[in-house]
Structures are given as C-alpha cells and as structure tokens.
Design an enzyme around this catalytic site. Structure first.
Site, PDB file in Angstrom:
ATOM      1  N   PHE A 146       0.709  -1.255   0.167  1.00  0.00           N
ATOM      2  CA  PHE A 146      -0.282  -0.078  -0.165  1.00  0.00           C
ATOM      3  C   PHE A 146       0.824   1.301   0.036  1.00  0.00           C
ATOM      4  O   PHE A 146       1.561   1.575   0.884  1.00  0.00           O
ATOM      5  CB  PHE A 146      -0.951   0.096   1.326  1.00  0.00           C
ATOM      6  CG  PHE A 146      -1.696   1.330   1.185  1.00  0.00           C
ATOM      7  CD1 PHE A 146      -2.953   1.062   0.585  1.00  0.00           C
ATOM      8  CD2 PHE A 146      -1.643   2.460   1.719  1.00  0.00           C
ATOM      9  CE1 PHE A 146      -3.815   2.382   0.366  1.00  0.00           C
ATOM     10  CE2 PHE A 146      -2.311   3.443   1.857  1.00  0.00           C
ATOM     11  CZ  PHE A 146      -3.632   3.459   0.899  1.00  0.00           C
ATOM     12  N   ASP A 233       9.827   2.957   1.307  1.00  0.00           N
ATOM     13  CA  ASP A 233       8.630   3.815   1.433  1.00  0.00           C
ATOM     14  C   ASP A 233       8.263   3.636   3.165  1.00  0.00           C
ATOM     15  O   ASP A 233       8.014   2.688   3.668  1.00  0.00           O
ATOM     16  CB  ASP A 233       7.251   3.179   1.112  1.00  0.00           C
ATOM     17  CG  ASP A 233       6.145   4.114   1.165  1.00  0.00           C
ATOM     18  OD1 ASP A 233       6.095   4.865   2.401  1.00  0.00           O
ATOM     19  OD2 ASP A 233       4.938   3.698   0.691  1.00  0.00           O
ATOM     20  N   LYS A 262       3.729  12.021   6.727  1.00  0.00           N
ATOM     21  CA  LYS A 262       2.817  11.575   8.076  1.00  0.00           C
ATOM     22  C   LYS A 262       3.533  12.422   8.920  1.00  0.00           C
ATOM     23  O   LYS A 262       3.449  13.545   9.150  1.00  0.00           O
ATOM     24  CB  LYS A 262       2.838  10.017   8.384  1.00  0.00           C
ATOM     25  CG  LYS A 262       1.719   9.400   7.160  1.00  0.00           C
ATOM     26  CD  LYS A 262       1.383   8.007   7.502  1.00  0.00           C
ATOM     27  CE  LYS A 262       0.420   7.154   6.416  1.00  0.00           C
ATOM     28  NZ  LYS A 262      -0.844   7.968   6.327  1.00  0.00           N
TER      29      LYS A 262
END
Length: 415
Positions: A146, A233, A262
């Site tokens: 994801f 990632d 984030k």
C-alpha cells in the site's frame, strides 16, 4: 453562512453523509479536540488514540512545540510557491538531509505525492544513469503493498478494493511476493530493464506484516548487485514509529531513495519528502517536477519542530520500550483466548492482532467495543486490528490501555 454548534454526534455524521463523498467508513465517533495521547468527542468523552491518524501523529496531538512553530510562522509567511526562494526551505532540507544522511531532499505534500515523485526519479535515473531505453524502465513492487491511492499507484496494487473500476492501469510495474528474496533475485535476473524495487520495510495497511530478520539487508544487497535502486517507503514506518528513527535501520540499510511523510510534520500539516544522493536526485532538473505547496515556509518550520520533538523527547526509544510492553500483554491475552486472537505482530508501536474469522463478532465489532471503553483503533483487511498510539505514551498509560483491550476481549468472549 453560520455553522451550528451542537454536542449531538449524529448531526455531524449526517452532515458528512449528505454533503461528503462516501469514500471512508469511519467509526461513529465525532472528535473535536486532542492533546497528547488523548482525543475527546463532541460530547466530551475522552479516548486513548491508538491509530494516531495512521501514524501521522507520532508526537502526540497538538504538541505545544509544533503548534508554537506553526502559529509563529503562520503570522509571518505561509506560501511563496517555488517560483521564488524562501528563507525556511533550505533550513529544513539541510535538517532532514543531515538527520537521514542524504545529499538532497525534495519536499512534497502527501505521502502519495512522495511515492509518485520517487517513481519519476527512479525512471529518470534509469534513462540517464543505467542506460535503459526510453519508455522501457520497469519497477518492482511487493504483494500486499500500500503506497497510496493515485491512479499511478493503484496500478501496482493487488488489492481489488483499490483497483477495481479505476482502470486502465499504468504500465511498467511488476509485483513479486513480499518477504521473498529469491523471488526478487529471479525477477532481477530475468529483466535488465528493472530500475527500482519499491517496498515497505514493514507493511502497514496489509496488517502490520513484519518480514524475516535480514530481509531488507538481502534486498538491498541484490539491488546493488543488479544496479537497481531500493526505494524504501517509510511514510508509515518511519519517524520513530517502529522503535528506531527508520524501520530500515533494523537491517542497517540506507535505501537509495527514502520516502517519508505523515509524522514528518507531526500531524499538523500534510508534508512529505523524498531523499537521495546527488547522482540520483540531480537526474531531475528544473521544470521536470514540482508542487505549488511543496516546500512552503510554513511546512518547513513545522517539520523542523516535529523532528526536534522526535529527537529531544527520545521517542523512538520510548516506542521500542512501550511496544515490548504492549506485545507482551497481547501475547498473554492470546494465550488466554487463542480461539479469538490468532496472531500478534509488530515492532515498536506499530502493532496488530488478528481476530479469528469463525466468531460471532468481527474485528470491526472489537473496535466498536474498544471505543465504548475509551480506546480508538481501526480494523484492516476485515480481521486485523491495528494498534499505533502516539509515541509519547507513558508506561502508566500503556498499562491502562492494555487493561482496556483485555477487558474488551474478555467481555466479547463471554457474549
């Protein structure tokens, strides 16, 4: 236009349902305030936040150091675009480059934007440095991945929910099994046009899937051997979440391209960044990539403050310590209720439990029951509950939260 102020949560839920797109399925809790590890709903009920906005709020809600930097800069200058220099961007670029040990940083906004940036960077590098024929560069990704929800990113997702109804898909990607070094080597041997492997050191959305020890190190070695870039990632796993500054550090890996986001801005603003050394980053030249908001002075100041909190409060170490406490309690709970909890996984404060699929209740029901008891978590993939509180959680608070989870599971077991 005036907005009605009410403590009735259904009013806010109904308004969203009427005027908002139905692209999320939230728990029916309407939050209005947050501080540290706690959030409060419109009725004043306090909860422990065990989602942390999908790990964006590692520093805790509304950390005063971050909010102070935000408000001071917001009154001075918020946006210039990249048509001009501003007096803050260079400072945050230097800060993150020194922190993560790279030559260059490219700031964007969302995590998905940063992933798209890394993909473009890898392709440009393939044509300028590796000698791949224009239009032939391929990128490997892992099953269960994801990385975001753009049309480009979903092209290499194997989630039907993410893909179906959104084609045609972008070519140039192949999916190999996650946590399978042999599969990576076979793919690299078979195709010299592969220029990069994009991978999460721990898969978050897939259910906190932790690979075998040494997996990332073996992957990195293979990428070096075949002249392929490793794109890590760390949008969800980075910034202290797993007990180290980056999850890659567990395998002592310095990825060729690092993707962070984030918690890079402590949940205050959408900020992401791609980091790489000069031979990779300078493949992109003026006019070839950009963002109006990427690298704005407000984001720059907030990001420095957010990273200062991570360092000064030694949050990765606390995540490691409290994570061990959490998993210890969950293993005990699993031993007590093996017919309910089928697995416990995690590293640092990125953790998950699997709920058996043959019960009269689901992971969603577990989360609903937890919310009634004052703890917020969210299920993924139908049977997994993720637990990722802010890294500022104390030992006393962790004990209280584990008690809530234990009491909730015990109650459901008796129904």
């Amino acid at each position: 236009m005036t907005t009605n102020i009410t403590t009735d949560p259904q009013h806010y839920i109904d308004t969203e349902e009427r005027f908002g797109a139905h692209n999320y399925h939230p728990l029916p809790v309407v939050l209005s305030r947050g501080s540290g590890v706690h959030v409060w709903d419109v009725e004043g009920k306090q909860y422990f936040d065990f989602l942390s906005a999908y790990s964006a709020v590692n520093q805790g809600h509304c950390h005063p150091h971050i909010i102070g930097a935000l408000t001071q800069q917001a009154a001075q200058l918020t946006l210039t675009s990249r048509a001009f220099y501003n007096d803050k961007l260079g400072s945050v670029e230097e800060f993150v480059c020194r922190l993560f040990n790279y030559d260059k940083a490219l700031f964007m906004n969302s995590g998905a934007e940063a992933v798209e940036t890394a993909i473009k960077l890898a392709r440009k590098w393939a044509y300028l440095r590796k000698g791949v024929q224009e239009g032939k560069a391929r990128i490997l990704t892992a099953s269960g991945n994801f990385h975001g929800r753009t049309t480009g990113i979903i092209s290499f997702s194997d989630s039907a929910e993410s893909r179906e109804g959104f084609g045609p898909y972008l070519p140039g990607f192949s999916i190999i099994p996650y946590n399978d070094v042999d599969a990576l080597e076979q793919a690299l041997k078979a195709d010299p046009d592969i220029c990069a492997f994009l991978v999460e050191p721990i898969q978050g959305e897939a259910g906190v899937i932790v690979p075998d020890e040494g997996y990332l190190a073996a992957v990195h070695a293979l990428c070096k051997q075949y002249n392929v870039l490793l794109l890590a990632d760390e949008i969800q796993t980075g910034i202290g979440r797993t007990g180290k500054l980056l999850a890659s550090y567990y395998d002592e890996v310095q990825a060729d391209v690092l993707i962070v986001g984030k918690a890079l801005a402590g949940g205050v603003l959408p900020v992401s960044a791609v980091l790489a050394n000069n031979d990779i980053m300078l493949c992109i030249q003026p006019g070839e990539h950009g963002s109006t908001f990427g690298g704005n002075p407000l984001a720059a100041v907030v990001s420095i403050a957010a990273m200062e909190v991570i360092q000064q409060e030694e949050l990765p170490a606390n995540a490691n310590a409290q994570g061990m406490v959490f998993r210890g309690r969950m293993y005990q709970l699993q031993e007590r209720y093996p017919n309910i909890i089928t697995a416990v996984r995690g590293r640092g404060l990125l953790n998950a439990i699997d709920i058996a699929t043959d019960l009269t209740f689901t992971a969603w029901d577990v989360c609903m029951a937890l919310s009634r008891n004052g703890l917020l978590a969210k299920p993924t993939h139908g049977h997994t509950v993720r637990f990722s509180p802010p890294l500022v959680i104390t030992a006393e608070q962790m004990t209280e939260c584990c008690d809530i989870i234990e009491q909730t599971i015990s109650y459901l077991a008796d129904q």
